[in-house]
Scaffold this motif. Structure first.
Motif, PDB file in Angstrom:
ATOM      1  N   ASP A 189      59.182  10.531 -65.836  1.00  0.00           N
ATOM      2  CA  ASP A 189      60.167   9.471 -65.640  1.00  0.00           C
ATOM      3  C   ASP A 189      59.864   8.676 -64.357  1.00  0.00           C
ATOM      4  O   ASP A 189      60.005   7.432 -64.329  1.00  0.00           O
ATOM      5  N   TYR A 190      59.448   9.371 -63.299  1.00  0.00           N
ATOM      6  CA  TYR A 190      59.121   8.691 -62.041  1.00  0.00           C
ATOM      7  C   TYR A 190      57.933   7.750 -62.236  1.00  0.00           C
ATOM      8  O   TYR A 190      57.945   6.602 -61.753  1.00  0.00           O
ATOM      9  N   MET A 191      56.899   8.213 -62.938  1.00  0.00           N
ATOM     10  CA  MET A 191      55.714   7.371 -63.165  1.00  0.00           C
ATOM     11  C   MET A 191      56.060   6.160 -64.025  1.00  0.00           C
ATOM     12  O   MET A 191      55.590   5.047 -63.763  1.00  0.00           O
ATOM     13  N   GLN A 192      56.861   6.398 -65.063  1.00  0.00           N
ATOM     14  CA  GLN A 192      57.220   5.262 -65.930  1.00  0.00           C
ATOM     15  C   GLN A 192      58.048   4.227 -65.164  1.00  0.00           C
ATOM     16  O   GLN A 192      57.873   3.011 -65.324  1.00  0.00           O
ATOM     17  N   GLN A 193      58.913   4.683 -64.272  1.00  0.00           N
ATOM     18  CA  GLN A 193      59.722   3.762 -63.468  1.00  0.00           C
ATOM     19  C   GLN A 193      58.868   3.008 -62.464  1.00  0.00           C
ATOM     20  O   GLN A 193      59.042   1.790 -62.269  1.00  0.00           O
TER      21      GLN A 193
END
Length: 323
Positions: free
Chosen positions: A42-46
């Protein structure tokens, strides 16, 4: 009733319980890993969305997605291990319960075939350790009925029987089943009949040998005579009236010629057989009375005739006077 050595079964239960606990612990670790990998993804996608697709690199994003899938797969594998461990635990617990042998019915132990400390091994046939009777108050008597008599009996008919343990006592019973499977012993065909017996006094025991009488018909207020009365004939039981043969006739026996004309003999032979009759004493002289026969119990037979009266003296045999 009996108890197998429980130590082996108890150890297997504990072992299965330990494997189940380990699998549940691994599942908790796998769930934590899933949460971690999901948070990283989720952090990478954000970050990639905020950077306009520049950071992080696409390869890093693919690796993060793969790590999350591997964590989920690991959790599924652990779930399968948990189900397997639970099944093994239930099996071992069942074996532990079965190490205590209990009877499925409430009754009386008739026979015990094992002793304390004896090794019991199950092979192709289940070993018999105890023989238990459910209820000795209501019992069954299995009777072999001859094929000539099986057609006379019916369900719910009354019967009586006796056993050697109580020779002067008769027990009532009732026919509950007439089986169709024949049994041939020594060339004699019989059919097994089941009688219901009330054993409230507990006089009867399993395995006793019994002799049964079944009532196939019942009549009252009739005249009866012994069966021997129908077989009696004065001509057969009287004195010998044959003419003594001469010495020449004994050496050269000449066949006797019938004195009755041929037509009379043929007419006599064509007539119906004589009706059954009995002989009674009337004024100290034998008198024949034609009768109609009825039921027969093997010893006495029912007879009817207008001349018959209760109390008449019936002849069944004669005795020769000793000179």
């Amino acid at each position: 009733m009996a108890k197998l050595d429980p130590r082996l079964f108890d150890a297997r239960v504990k072992q299965s319980q330990g494997l189940l606990d380990q699998a549940k612990a691994k599942l908790i670790d796998a769930q934590a890993t899933i949460a971690e990998k999901k948070q990283v993804l989720d952090y990478m996608q954000q970050a990639r969305q905020l950077s306009g697709g520049k950071l992080p690199a696409k390869q890093e994003l693919v690796t993060a997605e793969a790590n999350l899938k591997r964590a989920n797969a690991q959790a599924e594998t652990i779930n399968g291990s948990i189900e397997q461990a639970e099944g093994q635990l239930k099996l071992d617990q069942t074996n532990l319960i079965k190490s205590s042998i209990r009877t499925p019915i409430t009754g009386i132990v008739l026979d015990r075939k094992i002793e304390t400390g004896q090794t019991v091994a199950a092979s192709l046939q289940t070993p018999i350790m105890f023989t238990v009777a459910e209820n000795l108050i209501e019992m069954e008597l299995h009777v072999d009925v001859d094929e000539a008599d099986v057609g006379k009996i019916k369900l719910e008919q009354a019967a009586t029987f006796s056993v050697d343990a109580y020779p002067d006592k008769t027990f009532p019973a009732k026919i509950s089943e007439i089986r169709y499977a024949p049994q041939t012993v020594g060339g004699v065909v019989t059919y097994q009949t089941v009688l219901l017996v009330n054993n409230a006094d507990l006089f009867l025991r399993p395995g006793m040998t019994a002799t049964a009488d079944m009532t196939v018909s019942h009549i009252e207020d009739v005249l009866s005579v012994p069966n021997a009365a129908l077989r009696f004939s004065p001509a057969e039981n009287g004195a010998n009236t044959k003419k003594e043969k001469s010495f020449v006739e004994k050496l050269l026996p000449i066949p006797t010629r019938p004195t009755t004309p041929k037509k009379v003999r043929e007419k006599k032979n064509a007539q119906k057989p004589d009706a059954p009759k009995i002989w009674v004493l009337e004024n100290n002289q034998p008198k024949a009375i034609a009768v109609t026969v009825g039921l027969n119990d093997g010893e006495n037979i029912q007879v009817t005739a207008p001349e018959l009266q209760e109390g008449m003296t019936v002849i069944i045999d004669t005795l020769s006077a000793i000179k």
